[in-house]
Design a protein around this motif. Structure first.
Motif, short mmCIF file in Angstrom:
data_model
loop_
_atom_site.label_atom_id
_atom_site.label_comp_id
_atom_site.label_asym_id
_atom_site.label_seq_id
_atom_site.Cartn_x
_atom_site.Cartn_y
_atom_site.Cartn_z
N UNK A 111 -1.21 7.63 -21.42
CA UNK A 111 -0.45 7.32 -20.20
C UNK A 111 -0.45 8.52 -19.24
N UNK A 115 -2.00 8.40 -15.48
CA UNK A 115 -1.23 8.75 -14.28
C UNK A 115 -1.96 9.80 -13.46
N UNK A 189 5.17 2.61 -9.12
CA UNK A 189 4.80 2.40 -10.52
C UNK A 189 6.06 2.25 -11.37
N UNK A 190 6.03 1.28 -12.23
CA UNK A 190 7.08 1.18 -13.26
C UNK A 190 6.43 1.36 -14.62
N UNK A 279 2.96 -1.62 -9.04
CA UNK A 279 2.17 -1.74 -10.26
C UNK A 279 3.04 -1.47 -11.48
N UNK A 280 2.62 -2.06 -12.57
CA UNK A 280 3.23 -1.77 -13.86
C UNK A 280 2.19 -1.07 -14.72
N UNK A 281 2.59 0.03 -15.34
CA UNK A 281 1.68 0.71 -16.28
C UNK A 281 2.23 0.53 -17.68
N UNK A 282 1.37 0.05 -18.56
CA UNK A 282 1.79 -0.10 -19.96
C UNK A 282 1.05 0.90 -20.84
#
Lengths: 282, 319
Positions: A111, A115, A189-190, A279-282
């Motif tokens: 992650x 980023x 971003x979440x 956006x969502x980052x998983x």
């Protein structure tokens, strides 16, 4: 090699309500500070010189004396955002950022890498996930603020952050607004790994209004650029109202109340504008 | 690492839809109460294709999570509730069929219960749940293409100028005949081409996915159309080529009339959401089938530019 330089301002003391009335602040402060450093991530805490000796920093966090003036402007010691960004830029890192001191980053290596990679050509403004207990794994995101902001160094140099201080509202909105007015891409971003231990708002109304007036001083000369963002007639009217109120505070009652309502509306307009690219980052 | 595009619809702002009270803010969370009826509608832009979403509902502890059914374009969605701090989140997903051929996403929220709460300076009002935001994440985004832009512009102008149709205001009555669903749709102030239609009575009968339709103007015999279970539409005989196209255009506009009726009629209503959804799907299928028929007629039928577009719509007289 430094991939990212992250600037913050760790307070000497942090208080947070914990279970059974205990103060969870010291533990949370330590956990946050310990969570930022990672291979390739360099972390600076920019504090008033008088605070630095009292910080009790974990290994890997570099203390840097802050430029003066925040206490005079906002009533309590602090750090200018422009100062923090300049210190991050001075490291030579290709990506720089600001993280609020009460944010714990539970990011995996993948992650972190994602980023940094994504922030090489755009500004990433990350919402925080609110938790009520340090071990809580899931919570709601707070959409009306950005607690971790990352950007490439050439864009950081282009953003005008004069007059904004860490810990005082509006700096995060202004980064996004300034960038968008310049045509710089911004993404909201979440990520559930960017966590914040809930607490009541720490800022005071006069500082909030003062910082809002400061932001309007940046907005007014660039009113035409703001119009090009297509925020809508209500948002534009609110900007004009805020500009008029900021220019004539001596007009008094009920301008502070007007500014508070209009400022709140303008803030959520900025959020809406930024969330055009969310956006969502998983 | 997965990056997913997220579309956020904040209920603090202006919305397209109905069945919502004005926005409120509490503890830095914005929301709108649903109400005063159980049925609330929210229309938002959304790319075609499947996706997932979250309805964020503000709670005031120790409030239970409200029971809310969610529909997308008439398709009932499976919504899974969970508590997230001071919010309740309803997780749901949809398949490509729910968005197929749709210009936008029409979400319906059906609250199982209403309660009366005081509104500042307004007395009591009926409320259901506090929707704070709707977050949508399409699984795949359609590629935007500039191809066909000129044809699109020309086509729109052709449809608006040569085949103008307004469905008018709908009044609906839902009936049943055994296993068949019946819908009496009365259209007021519709227009077919240049011709105003004071009243059009549309009688629809749906059975086993097939649809029969009779449209009548007062004093004139009804025109009969049908849609097979596969979605193929048969248009009525006896009309001129231009008027056949106008009638097909009217059928494509029926979902809009239905949506407007929902906005108007659902305030304070306790609707049968499943029945409403079934008709929503039927009318959408009829509209798509009619559009396909319209396209085929324009492509291969008599010259659509022949004739005077100012000529009145001519209802066939009884034999």
């Amino acid at each position: 090699m430094t991939d990212l330089a992250l600037a913050t301002s760790i307070p000497p003391v942090m208080r947070r309500p914990g279970p059974g009335g205990e103060d969870a602040g010291p533990g949370w402060r330590a956990a946050c500070a310990a969570s930022w450093t990672a291979p390739g991530w360099r972390v600076l805490t920019v504090n008033p010189a008088a605070e630095i000796a009292t910080l009790d920093l974990p290994a890997g966090i570099e203390p840097i004396p802050a430029e003066p003036g925040v206490a005079e402007a906002f009533g309590r010691p602090g750090t200018w955002v422009s100062d923090a960004l300049a210190q991050a830029l001075a490291t030579g890192a290709p990506v720089v950022g600001i993280v609020n001191a009460d944010i714990r980053l539970d990011l995996s290596a993948a992650q972190r890498a994602a980023l940094v990679e994504r922030a090489r050509d755009r500004i990433l403004a990350c919402n925080r996930m609110e938790i009520d207990h340090p071990s809580q794994a899931e919570g709601p995101f707070y959409r009306y603020g950005y607690d971790l902001v990352l950007m490439p160094r050439h864009l950081a140099a282009a953003i005008d952050m004069r007059g904004f201080a860490l810990g005082v509202p509006w700096w995060d909105y202004w980064i996004l607004l300034d960038a968008l007015m310049q045509g710089i891409p911004v993404e909201v971003v979440q990520c559930a790994a960017i966590r914040h231990l809930s607490h009541s708002a720490a800022w005071q109304r006069p500082a909030w209004l003062g910082a809002l007036r400061g932001m309007m001083a940046h907005v007014v000369p660039r009113r035409a650029a703001l119009s090009r963002l297509g925020m809508g007639s209500v948002a534009e009217a609110v900007v004009d109202l805020l500009a008029a109120v900021a220019a004539a505070p001596e007009e008094s009652y009920p301008l502070d109340q007007l500014a508070e309502t209009a400022g709140t509306r303008f803030g959520i307009e900025v959020v809406r504008l930024a969330e055009r690219n969310a956006w969502t980052m998983e | 690492m997965t990056w997913r595009r997220r579309y956020v619809h904040d209920m603090l702002f202006g919305i397209e839809g109905s069945g919502w009270h004005p926005p409120s803010m509490r503890d830095a969370t914005g929301f709108r109460w649903s109400g005063p009826g159980r049925f609330s509608i929210l229309r938002v832009p959304l790319p075609e294709g499947a996706g997932r979403g979250e309805a964020h509902i503000a709670l005031v502890d120790p409030e239970p999570i409200p029971e809310v059914a969610i529909f997308l374009n008439g398709h009932r969605l499976v919504a899974t509730p969970r508590r997230l701090g001071a919010m309740a989140v309803l997780d749901f997903g949809w398949d490509a069929a729910a968005m197929a051929g749709e210009r936008q996403a029409e979400f319906w929220f059906h609250a199982a219960a209403l309660r009366q709460l005081p509104a500042p300076g307004q007395g009591m009002r009926a409320v259901g749940f506090r929707l704070s935001s709707l977050v949508l994440e399409p699984r795949q985004e359609g590629a935007a293409s500039a191809g066909g832009a000129l044809a699109l512009i020309a086509g729109r102008r052709f449809l608006e100028e040569r085949l103008p149709v307004t469905p008018g205001r709908a009044r609906l009555a839902f009936l049943a005949d055994g296993t068949a669903r019946l819908l009496d749709m009365r259209l007021e102030a519709a227009r077919l081409g240049p011709t105003p239609q004071a009243h059009l009575a549309c009688a629809l009968r749906a059975e086993a996915e097939a649809l029969e339709l009779a449209i009548a103007s007062p004093g004139l015999p009804a025109l009969r159309a049908a849609m097979s279970a596969a979605g193929d539409v048969t248009l009525p005989d006896g009309l001129s080529p231009r008027d056949t196209l106008l009638l097909a255009r009217l059928l494509t506009a029926l979902p809009d009339a239905y949506a407007a009726w929902l906005d108007e009629a659902m305030a304070r209503a306790a609707p049968d959401a499943a029945l409403l959804a079934a008709w929503r799907r039927s009318l959408a299928q009829l509209a798509r089938g009619s559009e396909a028929r319209l396209a085929a007629l324009i492509a291969d039928g008599p010259d659509p530019f022949a004739g005077d577009p100012r000529a009145a719509f001519a209802w066939p007289r009884a034999a």
